[in-house]
Design a protein around this motif. Sequence first.
Motif, short mmCIF file in Angstrom:
data_model
loop_
_atom_site.label_atom_id
_atom_site.label_comp_id
_atom_site.label_asym_id
_atom_site.label_seq_id
_atom_site.Cartn_x
_atom_site.Cartn_y
_atom_site.Cartn_z
N ARG A 226 0.82 -1.21 0.00
CA ARG A 226 0.00 0.00 0.00
C ARG A 226 0.85 1.26 0.00
O ARG A 226 0.54 2.24 -0.69
N GLU A 227 1.95 1.25 0.76
CA GLU A 227 2.83 2.42 0.78
C GLU A 227 3.46 2.64 -0.59
O GLU A 227 3.61 3.80 -1.04
N ALA A 228 3.84 1.55 -1.27
CA ALA A 228 4.43 1.69 -2.60
C ALA A 228 3.42 2.29 -3.57
O ALA A 228 3.76 3.19 -4.36
N ALA A 235 3.67 10.61 -6.72
CA ALA A 235 4.60 11.04 -7.77
C ALA A 235 3.85 11.43 -9.04
O ALA A 235 4.19 12.42 -9.71
N GLU A 236 2.81 10.63 -9.39
CA GLU A 236 2.02 10.98 -10.58
C GLU A 236 1.30 12.31 -10.37
O GLU A 236 1.17 13.12 -11.31
N GLY A 237 0.82 12.59 -9.15
CA GLY A 237 0.18 13.87 -8.88
C GLY A 237 1.14 15.04 -9.01
O GLY A 237 0.78 16.09 -9.56
N GLU A 238 2.36 14.88 -8.50
CA GLU A 238 3.37 15.94 -8.63
C GLU A 238 3.69 16.20 -10.10
O GLU A 238 3.85 17.36 -10.52
N MET A 239 3.79 15.13 -10.87
CA MET A 239 4.10 15.31 -12.29
C MET A 239 2.98 16.05 -13.01
O MET A 239 3.23 16.97 -13.81
N ASN A 240 1.73 15.69 -12.72
CA ASN A 240 0.61 16.38 -13.36
C ASN A 240 0.54 17.84 -12.91
O ASN A 240 0.22 18.74 -13.71
N ALA A 241 0.84 18.09 -11.62
CA ALA A 241 0.82 19.48 -11.13
C ALA A 241 1.91 20.32 -11.79
O ALA A 241 1.68 21.49 -12.13
N SER A 242 3.09 19.74 -11.95
CA SER A 242 4.18 20.50 -12.60
C SER A 242 3.83 20.82 -14.05
O SER A 242 4.14 21.92 -14.55
N ARG A 243 3.18 19.90 -14.75
CA ARG A 243 2.77 20.18 -16.13
C ARG A 243 1.74 21.31 -16.17
O ARG A 243 1.80 22.19 -17.03
N ALA A 244 0.80 21.29 -15.22
CA ALA A 244 -0.20 22.35 -15.19
C ALA A 244 0.43 23.71 -14.88
O ALA A 244 0.06 24.73 -15.47
N LEU A 245 1.40 23.73 -13.95
CA LEU A 245 2.09 24.99 -13.65
C LEU A 245 2.87 25.50 -14.85
O LEU A 245 2.95 26.72 -15.09
N LYS A 246 3.47 24.59 -15.59
CA LYS A 246 4.22 25.01 -16.77
C LYS A 246 3.30 25.65 -17.79
O LYS A 246 3.62 26.70 -18.37
#
Length: 293
Positions: A226-228, A235-246
């Motif tokens: 579950r932790e994995a 990590a997928e959320g951070e990646m999507n957030a960085s794309r939106a900020l860009k």
Amino acid sequence: MNSEGVSMTESKRRERQSGPGRYNSHDVEALEDADSGIGLCGWLLVGFSLLLMLVTLPISIWMCIKIVKEYERAIIFRLGRILKGGAKGPGLFFILPCTDNFINVDMRTITFDIPPQEVLTKDSVTVSVDGVVYYRVQNATLAVANITNADSATRLLAQTTLRNVLGTKNLAEILSDREEIAHNMQSTLDDATDDWGIKVERVEIKDVKLPLQLQRAMAAEAEASREARAKVIAAEGEMNASRALKEASLVISESPSALQLRYLQTLNTIAAEKNSTIIFPLPLEMMQSLMNR
């Protein structure tokens, strides 16, 4: 020869699966044929018993008439042989004094628990498994004549069958395929108790108890899994957030007024909160002139 053997096996299997008539009718007829072979002495005893009953009427009538309930059947023995005609009942039936005796057989469904059995699985894991079995007597004659105690024999056979069936399964199969295991047990028990006149209606696995250390190991494995998954999702959320900020930065860079609106929106958000933060707004043109210098 092989085809004949296969056809005989298939016919026996169909006979077992055909419901109430799956037991061998020839065996039942042989057990119920009581009057043959009693000999001259036997006939004399039967005649004497009948004469004694007639002489002692009406007192003997209360000893000759018996009653069995709706859910019972009576197996009558005359001079030690099963009386022709099979089980009697429900209702009234007649016996001769001195030469006849009878045994009542309960035809209702009987339920019993299988005690917890320590089983070593196919992958060398020790588990404790218990269950419940539902069965009923299908042919009272076979249940009386072919076995001493049908109930005790069925209980012992259920325990042995449970250990044998689970010994061929892995731990994962035992935990996930309870219905299939119960069906296999029911088929095995039903085939084994055919000669006893017993029909096994249902078998259920109640509980599977694992050793404490194995439970801790499985809990740690599940927690790590579950932790994995949580880390992957974060990590997928951070990646999507960085794309939106860009994408947002590209839109703001194309329109200077958009940056001013974003600045005012931030001031409005800060002002809505009750805090002691002091804001000193500065014109963006002043900041641009400072940056140019």
